[in-house]
Design an enzyme around this catalytic site. Structure first.
Site, PDB file in Angstrom:
ATOM      1  N   ASP A 141       0.864  -1.191   0.000  1.00  0.00           N
ATOM      2  CA  ASP A 141       0.000   0.000   0.000  1.00  0.00           C
ATOM      3  C   ASP A 141       0.900   1.242   0.000  1.00  0.00           C
ATOM      4  O   ASP A 141       1.778   1.395   0.853  1.00  0.00           O
ATOM      5  CB  ASP A 141      -0.890  -0.018   1.256  1.00  0.00           C
ATOM      6  CG  ASP A 141      -1.976   1.057   1.224  1.00  0.00           C
ATOM      7  OD1 ASP A 141      -3.164   0.705   1.317  1.00  0.00           O
ATOM      8  OD2 ASP A 141      -1.623   2.258   1.122  1.00  0.00           O
ATOM      9  N   ASP A 173      -3.922   2.524  -5.116  1.00  0.00           N
ATOM     10  CA  ASP A 173      -2.606   2.482  -4.465  1.00  0.00           C
ATOM     11  C   ASP A 173      -2.303   1.207  -3.690  1.00  0.00           C
ATOM     12  O   ASP A 173      -1.392   1.203  -2.882  1.00  0.00           O
ATOM     13  CB  ASP A 173      -2.404   3.724  -3.582  1.00  0.00           C
ATOM     14  CG  ASP A 173      -2.947   3.545  -2.170  1.00  0.00           C
ATOM     15  OD1 ASP A 173      -3.954   2.842  -2.007  1.00  0.00           O
ATOM     16  OD2 ASP A 173      -2.334   4.105  -1.244  1.00  0.00           O
ATOM     17  N   GLU A 174      -3.045   0.133  -3.947  1.00  0.00           N
ATOM     18  CA  GLU A 174      -2.706  -1.093  -3.225  1.00  0.00           C
ATOM     19  C   GLU A 174      -2.886  -2.333  -4.090  1.00  0.00           C
ATOM     20  O   GLU A 174      -3.709  -2.360  -5.000  1.00  0.00           O
ATOM     21  CB  GLU A 174      -3.516  -1.223  -1.943  1.00  0.00           C
ATOM     22  CG  GLU A 174      -4.980  -1.131  -2.158  1.00  0.00           C
ATOM     23  CD  GLU A 174      -5.796  -1.327  -0.882  1.00  0.00           C
ATOM     24  OE1 GLU A 174      -5.506  -2.240  -0.091  1.00  0.00           O
ATOM     25  OE2 GLU A 174      -6.751  -0.565  -0.714  1.00  0.00           O
TER      26      GLU A 174
HETATM   27  N1  DCP Z   1      -8.535   8.630  -1.068  1.00  0.00           N
HETATM   28  C1  DCP Z   1      -9.585   9.521  -1.248  1.00  0.00           C
HETATM   29  N2  DCP Z   1     -10.592   9.612  -0.325  1.00  0.00           N
HETATM   30  C2  DCP Z   1     -10.566   8.824   0.794  1.00  0.00           C
HETATM   31  C3  DCP Z   1      -9.505   7.903   0.984  1.00  0.00           C
HETATM   32  C4  DCP Z   1      -8.498   7.848   0.027  1.00  0.00           C
HETATM   33  O1  DCP Z   1      -9.609  10.239  -2.250  1.00  0.00           O
HETATM   34  N3  DCP Z   1     -11.541   8.922   1.704  1.00  0.00           N
HETATM   35  C5  DCP Z   1      -7.439   8.599  -2.064  1.00  0.00           C
HETATM   36  C6  DCP Z   1      -6.283   9.447  -1.641  1.00  0.00           C
HETATM   37  C7  DCP Z   1      -5.246   8.479  -1.159  1.00  0.00           C
HETATM   38  C8  DCP Z   1      -5.528   7.244  -1.986  1.00  0.00           C
HETATM   39  O2  DCP Z   1      -6.930   7.273  -2.223  1.00  0.00           O
HETATM   40  O3  DCP Z   1      -3.929   8.961  -1.354  1.00  0.00           O
HETATM   41  C9  DCP Z   1      -5.125   5.961  -1.289  1.00  0.00           C
HETATM   42  O4  DCP Z   1      -5.889   5.749  -0.110  1.00  0.00           O
HETATM   43  P1  DCP Z   1      -5.272   5.175   1.227  1.00  0.00           P
HETATM   44  O5  DCP Z   1      -6.421   4.822   2.109  1.00  0.00           O
HETATM   45  O6  DCP Z   1      -4.276   4.103   0.931  1.00  0.00           O
HETATM   46  O7  DCP Z   1      -4.553   6.440   1.902  1.00  0.00           O
HETATM   47  P2  DCP Z   1      -3.110   7.041   1.652  1.00  0.00           P
HETATM   48  O8  DCP Z   1      -2.336   6.253   0.646  1.00  0.00           O
HETATM   49  O9  DCP Z   1      -3.267   8.477   1.324  1.00  0.00           O
HETATM   50  O10 DCP Z   1      -2.443   6.948   3.083  1.00  0.00           O
HETATM   51  P3  DCP Z   1      -1.820   5.671   3.825  1.00  0.00           P
HETATM   52  O11 DCP Z   1      -0.375   5.970   4.001  1.00  0.00           O
HETATM   53  O12 DCP Z   1      -2.546   5.601   5.121  1.00  0.00           O
HETATM   54  O13 DCP Z   1      -2.065   4.483   2.940  1.00  0.00           O
HETATM   55 MG    MG Z   2      -2.148   4.190   0.809  1.00  0.00          MG
END
Ligand code: DCP
Ligand code: MG
Length: 367
Positions: free
Chosen positions: A11, A109-110
């Site tokens: 992720d 992203d995963e």
């Molecule tokens: N995303 C979004 N709205 C949300 C959750 C996520 O638009 N409510 C988008 C932005 C994030 C991407 O999806 O960058 C990936 O979601 P993740 O839950 O994996 O969150 P992040 O990658 O940002 O943070 P982490 O380091 O916790 O994985």
């Molecule tokens: Mg993420």
């Protein structure tokens, strides 16, 4: 034997924000928040994500941008650039795919990698994870976290365990020790509503959930209670499946101010549909279901859907149906904050296969 698999879950860390940092070296060591325009605290959309520095101020995904502004007025606020994120996601997925026998992208992203036949034990899996993390960092300048376990559930919980840039290995003999202290809400399918019910039952951790026993959980949650009980034992037999399909396509928008004029709502629907309709055509996607989402000024949110007996990609059908579905929610003396339109029940044409890679986000796209 099914439980001798080795699965990696990868992720990306603070994905959209990491991309923005990489594109803007001047953002280094500053809190970066990607989302709607905060408009000096008057903005009305939400945070998509933020970097780890911004998280220290309490900023989180899906939080109203006005709240983020209050918590972190000194942050750098950036509008999302979805095309860029999709392109980088695609490049990263191409890098990691080659390390697996079976590969499953789960969101922008995963991804899961089944590496059972590529390596011989967990030590080798950990080395592989480090190698993949370095390759992504060198080539794409973003970091990720990796979880390693004997199934998808364990691997996914493990990747979340040490973020950012962490690697967490949970060998079969360590599963119970790993799971027991985790908050129950980390388990897949336990959202805020279930979490609240569990809290009333005095259940907050996986170990408390395990002790509740399968009967209590089934009485409270039906079949899902049975699945919860399995998860407390770390059981997950689902396969890493190659095909990843987007389930829906849509857009939503938060109005600049709450609206009670139906004409403005209908115009917004038309604009949203115009925005993504080209995408449907270019990707050769047809749909059977149109749904709308409407949020009132007090945040009460409704969705309403209509399913046809045929597949279509007709723009007029989307607009007319969305309008028809929205009508009952209008003119009832309440103002509207947000409107969204979404297509589901999708059918993919031949052309679509080649485009699938770049549109693998399940997340709601911000306006
Ligand atoms: N995303 C979004 N709205 C949300 C959750 C996520 O638009 N409510 C988008 C932005 C994030 C991407 O999806 O960058 C990936 O979601 P993740 O839950 O994996 O969150 P992040 O990658 O940002 O943070 P982490 O380091 O916790 O994985
Ligand atoms: Mg993420």
């Amino acid at each position: 034997m099914i439980n001798s698999r080795i699965i990696l879950h990868l992720d990306l860390d603070a994905f959209y924000a990491s991309v923005e940092e990489r594109e803007h070296p001047e953002f280094k060591d500053k809190p970066v928040i990607v989302g709607a325009d905060p408009k000096n605290g008057q903005g009305r959309g939400v945070v998509a994500t933020c970097n780890y520095l911004a998280r220290e101020f309490g900023v989180r995904s899906a939080m109203p941008i006005s709240k983020a502004w209050k918590l972190c007025p000194q942050g750098i606020y950036v509008r999302p650039n979805f095309e860029l994120y999709a392109r980088i996601s695609h490049d990263i997925m191409s890098i990691i795919r080659k390390y697996s026998d079976k590969f499953e992208q789960v969101s922008i992203d995963e991804a899961f990698l089944d590496v059972t036949n590529k390596i011989k034990d967990y030590e080798e899996a950990e080395k592989l994870a480090e190698r993949i993390k370095k390759e992504i960092l060198n080539k794409e300048k973003v970091t990720c976290s990796v979880g390693i376990g004997s199934n998808k559930l364990i691997a996914k919980l493990a990747s979340d365990y040490k973020k950012p840039y962490g690697t967490t290995v949970v060998k079969p003999e360590d599963v119970k020790r790993f799971l027991d202290p985790l908050p129950a809400r980390k388990l897949i399918g336990i959202g805020p509503k279930t979490e609240a019910v569990l809290k009333e039952m005095k259940i907050e951790t996986v170990s408390q959930l395990a002790k509740a026993g399968v009967k209590t959980l089934v009485d409270a949650f039906g079949v899902f209670g049975y699945r919860m009980h399995e998860m407390t034992l770390g059981i997950d037999e689902s396969e890493v499946t190659e095909e990843y399909e987007i389930k829906s396509i849509g857009r939503e928008t938060t109005f600049e101010e709450d609206i009670d004029n139906p004409g403005i709502v209908f115009n917004a629907i038309n604009e949203l549909v115009d925005e993504f309709h080209d995408e449907l055509i270019a990707s050769d996607i047809q749909f059977r279901t149109v749904s709308i989402k409407i949020r009132y000024e007090n945040f009460e949110t409704h969705t309403h859907a209509k399913t046809f007996e045929f597949y279509t990609n007709d723009k007029k059908i989307i607009k007319d149906t969305a309008r028809e579905l929205t009508q009952p929610f209008l003119n009832i003396g309440r103002k509207i904050r947000l409107i969204g339109v979404r297509m589901s029940g999708l059918k993919f044409g031949e052309k679509q296969k080649t485009l699938l890679d770049i549109r693998k986000s399940n997340h709601t796209l911000l306006p």
